[in-house]
Structure formats: structure tokens, C-alpha cells
Write a protein that holds these residues in place. Structure first.
Motif, PDB file in Angstrom:
ATOM      1  N   ILE A 256       3.377  -1.191  -1.923  1.00 47.28           N
ATOM      2  CA  ILE A 256       2.928  -0.952  -0.550  1.00 47.28           C
ATOM      3  C   ILE A 256       1.434  -0.674  -0.645  1.00 47.28           C
ATOM      4  O   ILE A 256       1.010   0.282  -1.308  1.00 47.28           O
ATOM      5  CB  ILE A 256       3.641   0.266   0.084  1.00 47.28           C
ATOM      6  N   MET A 257       0.625  -1.508  -0.024  1.00 46.96           N
ATOM      7  CA  MET A 257      -0.817  -1.398  -0.141  1.00 46.96           C
ATOM      8  C   MET A 257      -1.358  -0.159   0.576  1.00 46.96           C
ATOM      9  O   MET A 257      -0.859   0.212   1.639  1.00 46.96           O
ATOM     10  CB  MET A 257      -1.495  -2.657   0.419  1.00 46.96           C
ATOM     11  N   GLY A 258      -2.345   0.506  -0.055  1.00 44.90           N
ATOM     12  CA  GLY A 258      -2.954   1.682   0.562  1.00 44.90           C
ATOM     13  C   GLY A 258      -2.275   2.985   0.183  1.00 44.90           C
ATOM     14  O   GLY A 258      -2.708   4.053   0.594  1.00 44.90           O
ATOM     15  N   PRO A 269      -7.781  13.089  -0.502  1.00 44.46           N
ATOM     16  CA  PRO A 269      -8.580  13.854   0.475  1.00 44.46           C
ATOM     17  C   PRO A 269      -9.433  12.957   1.367  1.00 44.46           C
ATOM     18  O   PRO A 269      -9.725  13.280   2.510  1.00 44.46           O
ATOM     19  CB  PRO A 269      -9.449  14.768  -0.409  1.00 44.46           C
ATOM     20  N   ARG A 270      -9.819  11.792   0.831  1.00 47.58           N
ATOM     21  CA  ARG A 270     -10.627  10.860   1.624  1.00 47.58           C
ATOM     22  C   ARG A 270      -9.779  10.237   2.732  1.00 47.58           C
ATOM     23  O   ARG A 270     -10.263   9.961   3.820  1.00 47.58           O
ATOM     24  CB  ARG A 270     -11.205   9.777   0.711  1.00 47.58           C
ATOM     25  N   ALA A 271      -8.495  10.031   2.433  1.00 48.36           N
ATOM     26  CA  ALA A 271      -7.594   9.455   3.457  1.00 48.36           C
ATOM     27  C   ALA A 271      -7.452  10.421   4.622  1.00 48.36           C
ATOM     28  O   ALA A 271      -7.388  10.014   5.789  1.00 48.36           O
ATOM     29  CB  ALA A 271      -6.229   9.149   2.846  1.00 48.36           C
ATOM     30  N   VAL A 335     -17.950  -4.012   2.080  1.00 45.25           N
ATOM     31  CA  VAL A 335     -18.413  -2.715   2.606  1.00 45.25           C
ATOM     32  C   VAL A 335     -18.153  -1.616   1.588  1.00 45.25           C
ATOM     33  O   VAL A 335     -18.993  -0.729   1.376  1.00 45.25           O
ATOM     34  CB  VAL A 335     -17.714  -2.392   3.950  1.00 45.25           C
ATOM     35  N   PHE A 336     -17.020  -1.691   0.913  1.00 46.53           N
ATOM     36  CA  PHE A 336     -16.720  -0.734  -0.164  1.00 46.53           C
ATOM     37  C   PHE A 336     -17.841  -0.828  -1.227  1.00 46.53           C
ATOM     38  O   PHE A 336     -18.372   0.175  -1.688  1.00 46.53           O
ATOM     39  CB  PHE A 336     -15.370  -1.102  -0.808  1.00 46.53           C
ATOM     40  N   ALA A 337     -18.260  -2.070  -1.540  1.00 42.85           N
ATOM     41  CA  ALA A 337     -19.307  -2.268  -2.559  1.00 42.85           C
ATOM     42  C   ALA A 337     -20.648  -1.718  -2.085  1.00 42.85           C
ATOM     43  O   ALA A 337     -21.385  -1.104  -2.869  1.00 42.85           O
ATOM     44  CB  ALA A 337     -19.438  -3.758  -2.889  1.00 42.85           C
TER      45      ALA A 337
HETATM   46  C1  SDX Z   1      -8.678   2.522  -5.166  1.00 46.72           C
HETATM   47  O1  SDX Z   1      -9.127   4.776  -9.540  1.00 46.72           O
HETATM   48  C2  SDX Z   1      -9.719   5.040  -8.451  1.00 46.72           C
HETATM   49  O2  SDX Z   1     -10.259   6.095  -8.271  1.00 46.72           O
HETATM   50  C3  SDX Z   1      -9.667   3.942  -7.391  1.00 46.72           C
HETATM   51  C4  SDX Z   1     -10.202   4.313  -6.026  1.00 46.72           C
HETATM   52  C5  SDX Z   1     -11.691   4.556  -6.078  1.00 46.72           C
HETATM   53  O3  SDX Z   1     -12.202   5.310  -5.219  1.00 46.72           O
HETATM   54  O4  SDX Z   1     -12.370   3.898  -6.903  1.00 46.72           O
HETATM   55  O5  SDX Z   1      -9.557   5.487  -5.557  1.00 46.72           O
HETATM   56  C6  SDX Z   1     -10.001   3.190  -5.009  1.00 46.72           C
HETATM   57  O6  SDX Z   1      -8.569   1.584  -5.895  1.00 46.72           O
HETATM   58  C7  SDX Z   1      -7.490   3.090  -4.425  1.00 46.72           C
HETATM   59  C8  SDX Z   1      -6.165   2.345  -4.787  1.00 46.72           C
HETATM   60  C9  SDX Z   1      -6.072   1.082  -3.912  1.00 46.72           C
HETATM   61  N1  SDX Z   1      -4.927   0.259  -4.333  1.00 46.72           N
HETATM   62  C10 SDX Z   1      -3.777   0.189  -3.623  1.00 46.72           C
HETATM   63  O7  SDX Z   1      -3.565   0.823  -2.585  1.00 46.72           O
HETATM   64  C11 SDX Z   1      -2.746  -0.777  -4.196  1.00 46.72           C
HETATM   65  C12 SDX Z   1      -1.357  -0.130  -4.163  1.00 46.72           C
HETATM   66  N2  SDX Z   1      -1.345   0.973  -5.151  1.00 46.72           N
HETATM   67  C13 SDX Z   1      -0.798   0.653  -6.442  1.00 46.72           C
HETATM   68  O8  SDX Z   1      -0.958  -0.644  -6.895  1.00 46.72           O
HETATM   69  C14 SDX Z   1      -1.009   1.747  -7.477  1.00 46.72           C
HETATM   70  O9  SDX Z   1      -0.658   2.933  -6.891  1.00 46.72           O
HETATM   71  C15 SDX Z   1      -2.367   1.882  -8.143  1.00 46.72           C
HETATM   72  C16 SDX Z   1      -2.863   0.602  -8.721  1.00 46.72           C
HETATM   73  C17 SDX Z   1      -3.376   2.388  -7.171  1.00 46.72           C
HETATM   74  C18 SDX Z   1      -2.214   2.906  -9.264  1.00 46.72           C
HETATM   75  O10 SDX Z   1      -1.350   2.367 -10.157  1.00 46.72           O
HETATM   76  P1  SDX Z   1      -0.893   3.158 -11.488  1.00 46.72           P
HETATM   77  O11 SDX Z   1      -1.408   4.541 -11.520  1.00 46.72           O
HETATM   78  O12 SDX Z   1      -1.159   2.287 -12.661  1.00 46.72           O
HETATM   79  O13 SDX Z   1       0.643   3.326 -11.265  1.00 46.72           O
HETATM   80  P2  SDX Z   1       1.673   2.271 -11.762  1.00 46.72           P
HETATM   81  O14 SDX Z   1       1.256   0.906 -11.329  1.00 46.72           O
HETATM   82  O15 SDX Z   1       1.919   2.522 -13.209  1.00 46.72           O
HETATM   83  O16 SDX Z   1       2.978   2.682 -10.915  1.00 46.72           O
HETATM   84  C19 SDX Z   1       3.750   3.783 -11.347  1.00 46.72           C
HETATM   85  C20 SDX Z   1       5.065   3.618 -10.612  1.00 46.72           C
HETATM   86  C21 SDX Z   1       5.601   2.186 -10.712  1.00 46.72           C
HETATM   87  O17 SDX Z   1       7.021   2.251 -10.600  1.00 46.72           O
HETATM   88  P3  SDX Z   1       7.883   1.897 -11.938  1.00 46.72           P
HETATM   89  O18 SDX Z   1       7.475   0.521 -12.376  1.00 46.72           O
HETATM   90  O19 SDX Z   1       7.476   2.980 -12.945  1.00 46.72           O
HETATM   91  O20 SDX Z   1       9.300   1.992 -11.469  1.00 46.72           O
HETATM   92  O21 SDX Z   1       4.843   3.845  -9.214  1.00 46.72           O
HETATM   93  C22 SDX Z   1       5.122   2.661  -8.486  1.00 46.72           C
HETATM   94  C23 SDX Z   1       5.095   1.512  -9.477  1.00 46.72           C
HETATM   95  O22 SDX Z   1       5.916   0.468  -9.034  1.00 46.72           O
HETATM   96  N3  SDX Z   1       4.057   2.487  -7.498  1.00 46.72           N
HETATM   97  C24 SDX Z   1       4.237   1.939  -6.315  1.00 46.72           C
HETATM   98  C25 SDX Z   1       2.974   1.943  -5.709  1.00 46.72           C
HETATM   99  N4  SDX Z   1       2.073   2.485  -6.534  1.00 46.72           N
HETATM  100  C26 SDX Z   1       2.750   2.810  -7.651  1.00 46.72           C
HETATM  101  N5  SDX Z   1       5.345   1.449  -5.719  1.00 46.72           N
HETATM  102  C27 SDX Z   1       5.180   0.937  -4.482  1.00 46.72           C
HETATM  103  N6  SDX Z   1       3.983   0.889  -3.823  1.00 46.72           N
HETATM  104  C28 SDX Z   1       2.880   1.394  -4.407  1.00 46.72           C
HETATM  105  N7  SDX Z   1       1.705   1.323  -3.753  1.00 46.72           N
END
Ligand code: SDX
Length: 379
Positions: A256-258, A269-271, A335-337
Motif C-alpha cells: 500500500i503506497m504511502g 511526524p511529517r505525515a 518537487v521532492f528533489a
Molecule cells: C520515503 O528512508 C527514508 O527515510 C525514506 C523517506 C525519506 O524522507 O527519505 O522517508 C521517504 O521513501 C518514504 C517511503 C515511501 N515509500 C512507500 O510509501 C512505498 C510503500 N512502503 C513500503 O514499500 C515499505 O514500507 C518501505 C520501502 C518504505 C520500507 O520497506 P522495508 O523497511 O524494507 O520493509 P520491508 O519491505 O522489509 O517490509 C517488511 C514487511 C513485509 O512483509 P513480509 O514480507 O515480512 O511478510 O512489511 C510489509 C512487507 O510486505 N510492508 C508492507 C508495506 N510496507 C512494508 N505491506 C504492505 N504495504 C506496505 N506499504
């Protein structure tokens, strides 16, 4: 010396830094020790960029000089505009931005009579001032328009919105955008900042360092998530469809994105701040149906994913704010960049004085001492 392999280097320190601090358990973010909430309330993006890069809050004269330098370097050479004009209208904005940042290194090369400090300062000013102009120029040119020149009477955030849309933004909308730029400026060693550190460790020039970082930011798991969130909210379409949509995606093991974060295991906290900004924008400039859907997505995700520490991150509400400000969704990552250039530069500056080339090891899983098979004997 070789340690054990850690996927994604989770929890592995890659540098020492005093630029920003994140406590993922308690949802804390500080820039040079100052809580992000206080900066969002009282600072500006340019003042925050100065704090991040030069490690102190500027006194009045320093801030005025810095703002004047940025303002005087907003324009880009006509040959960069010609280059942007040659880009395909349907080209991906982040690819266009990477090309533009790399091109800055061609048009503003290291001058032989410049000291390292002068070059670091000059390239910092040029990147902070010209990245917004190049994003807006690309957008206007892909519409078939001439670029809208920067206006010296508008601040950093307001001027970008003006160059992008051709309309002078409402002062409150410009302030809200300036807060968004502060919130996205820095976040310890995220993927794109790590990319900047690796490139900087080879003593590549700062334009190349920032080009590497921009490429890393463009991925949908990092800087590209805010655009995906808007796409998801539009796909869902109604509040009633939120739960089945989320359940179906999770059943297919899709993200799920975001939501979710490598460090934050509570709501980013930013959210929280971005959600308040979104609410204010909708109260002032008209409600957004997508916001109602987003609130329901957050509620359902809290229920289904909260117990695993998966909560909204910075990208969950930022797209809603940007869309209300008139920014096209495929420009959310550029914009993020525009903002994160400040954090990337801060880490580049910091590493200049304590650098060692990044060259990690690996856990080799292949075969050894294999005899070569001539082509004639292969089948
Ligand atoms: C940014 O690092 C930073 O600081 C980044 C950032 C910044 O300011 O620079 O904060 C900006 O990049 C924010 C993140 C934006 N991305 C997203 O919203 C994409 C969705 N989020 C995920 O892809 C994920 O949460 C990440 C990439 C952000 C983090 O991934 P991790 O820490 O490597 O976690 P993971 O992929 O190992 O997941 C752990 C578990 C998994 O389940 P299992 O395989 O162990 O069963 O949690 C699940 C994942 O499937 N999971 C999710 C999920 N995020 C993690 N399941 C569903 N939806 C999600 N979004």
C-alpha cells in the motif's frame, strides 16, 4: 574483515553524521537537533537549507546574503533551456531532471582559480537555485510554452509555484508549500542520500553526486510513492471501496503506497504536519473527495497493518497537498528533489572533511575454480 550480510543494510550505520536525527519508535525528527515541528512553525525552506548545510541557524545578515545569492542564480543559461526544449514532451520528469542536474556540471565546471570551499559554496547555491527553475522550465516547455522567468519579488516557494503555473500563488498557499519543502529536506541516510554519499566518496563533483541521488529518489519505493498514492486514491474512487481494495492488495502481497517505513514504526511526524496542511488547504480552497478516501485508507491500514508498525509516511498526504496547489502528479517527485537537494548537499559537505571511499564486501554464493568450456563443447 567481513561481517554477516544484512538485506537492505537495515540498521547498519553507513556514516557518522550530526545533520539530522530520527527516532522511529517515538516518531521524532530533528534537523541539527531542532524538532521538525518547530522549524515547520517558525522557519523557512532557505533558512532550513542553510541550517542543514552550514550547521547553524544563520544570523540576519547571513540569511539575507544567502537568500540574495539564491535569488540571483535562479535563471538558467539559454543553452540549458535549449536542451530542455529538445526533450520529448512525454519524457519522465525525473529523467529530465537528472539530465538537467548533470548538465549543470557541464555549464558550471570547476574553475581552476576557485578554492575547494568556494567551489562547494558556488555549486550549492547553483543547485538550490536552479533545480526549481529547471523543473518548471521542463513543465512549461512540454506544454509547448516558453518558460516563465523567475520573479525576484517572490520567495523561493512562491516563485516556483509561479514559474510552474504562471499564476502568483495565494501567500498562504506559498507558505504551505514552503513548509512542505522544509519537511522533505532531510532524513538521515535514506536511499538517495546513501547514493549521494557513495558517489561523493569517489570525490566526484557535486553535480554528479546530486545526479546520482536524484536517480535513486525516482524509484516508487522512495521518492515516487506520493504520485502512487494519488493514483491509488483515484483507483479506489469511493469510501465504500477502500476496505475491499486494501484487502485485495494485501491478499496479493502488494504494497500500500504511502504507508510503512524502514525507520518509523509509528505515524511519520511529517505525515502528521502534512495532514494538517492538507486540511487547512481544503478548508480554505475547497474540499477534496480524495482526502476523505485517504482518511478511510489510513483508518483501514491502521486496523490491518498498524500492529506490524506500518503507518502513514511522508508520502501519504504530500500528494494531496501538491495536487491542491496545482502541481501535476508526475512532478511530485521532482518537487521532492527540489527540497531534498538541501539534505544531499549537507551530507556531501559533511563528508568532504571525513571521507573514505565506500567499498563494502559481499557474501559470495557462487562456485569456485570452474574449468573453462570451449564453445565447441557447449550444448
Ligand atoms: C520515503 O528512508 C527514508 O527515510 C525514506 C523517506 C525519506 O524522507 O527519505 O522517508 C521517504 O521513501 C518514504 C517511503 C515511501 N515509500 C512507500 O510509501 C512505498 C510503500 N512502503 C513500503 O514499500 C515499505 O514500507 C518501505 C520501502 C518504505 C520500507 O520497506 P522495508 O523497511 O524494507 O520493509 P520491508 O519491505 O522489509 O517490509 C517488511 C514487511 C513485509 O512483509 P513480509 O514480507 O515480512 O511478510 O512489511 C510489509 C512487507 O510486505 N510492508 C508492507 C508495506 N510496507 C512494508 N505491506 C504492505 N504495504 C506496505 N506499504
Amino acid at each position: 574483515m567481513s561481517g554477516e550480510y544484512v538485506p537492505g543494510l537495515e540498521g547498519v550505520p553507513a556514516t557518522r553524521s550530526n545533520i539530522s536525527f530520527v527516532d522511529g519508535k517515538n516518531g521524532i525528527l530533528e534537523y541539527r537537533g531542532i524538532p521538525i515541528e518547530q522549524l515547520a512553525e517558525s522557519s523557512t525552506f532557505l533558512e532550513t537549507a542553510f541550517l542543514l548545510i552550514f550547521a547553524h541557524l544563520p544570523i540576519k545578515d547571513e540569511l539575507l546574503a544567502f537568500e540574495a545569492e539564491i535569488l540571483s542564480h535562479r535563471r538558467v543559461k539559454y543553452r540549458i533551456r535549449d536542451m530542455i526544449k529538445s526533450f520529448p514532451e512525454g519524457g519522465r520528469p525525473m529523467v529530465a531532471l537528472q539530465a538537467c542536474i548533470a548538465a549543470l556540471g557541464l555549464f558550471y565546471p570547476i574553475s581552476r582559480d576557485m578554492s575547494k570551499e568556494e567551489y562547494a559554496y558556488n555549486s550549492t547555491i547553483r543547485l538550490l537555485s536552479k533545480v526549481p527553475t529547471m523543473v518548471a522550465t521542463f513543465h512549461q516547455m512540454r506544454l509547448g510554452n516558453d518558460p516563465i522567468p523567475p520573479r525576484d519579488d517572490l520567495g523561493h516557494a512562491g516563485n516556483f509555484l509561479y514559474m510552474l503555473t504562471g499564476r502568483e500563488p495565494d501567500p498562504r498557499a506559498a507558505r504551505i508549500f514552503d513548509v512542505c519543502l522544509m519537511l522533505h529536506a532531510e532524513h538521515t541516510v535514506n536511499a538517495s542520500t546513501f547514493s549521494a554519499l557513495v558517489t561523493a566518496s569517489t570525490l566526484a563533483d557535486p553535480y554528479t553526486v546530486i545526479t546520482s541521488a536524484a536517480g535513486t529518489l525516482s524509484g516508487p519505493l522512495h521518492g515516487g510513492a506520493n504520485e502512487e498514492v494519488i493514483r491509488m486514491l483515484k483507483d479506489i474512487g469511493t469510501i465504500e471501496r477502500v476496505r475491499p481494495y486494501i484487502e485485495e492488495r494485501l491478499a496479493r502481497k502488494e504494497r500500500i503506497m504511502g504507508v510503512g517505513h524502514r525507520v518509523y514504526k509509528v505515524k511519520d511526524p511529517r505525515a502528521k504536519i502534512l495532514q494538517n496542511l492538507a486540511q487547512e488547504l481544503f478548508d480554505r480552497f475547497g474540499h477534496s473527495r480524495l482526502y476523505d478516501i485517504a482518511l478511510e485508507v489510513e483508518r483501514v491500514c491502521d486496523e490491518l497493518l498498524g500492529h506490524r508498525g506500518i503507518y502513514p509516511n511522508v508520502d501519504f498526504y504530500s500528494g494531496l497537498v501538491y495536487e491542491k496547489l496545482g502541481i501535476p502528479s508526475d512532478l511530485f517527485t521532482p518537487v521532492f528533489a527540489i527540497s531534498r537537494v538541501a539534505g544531499w548537499l549537507a551530507h556531501w559537505h559533511e563528508q568532504l572533511t571525513d571521507n573514505r571511499i565506500f567499498r563494502p564486501s559481499q557474501v559470495y554464493t557462487g562456485t569456485r575454480q570452474v574449468e573453462y568450456t570451449p564453445l565447441s563443447l557447449r550444448s
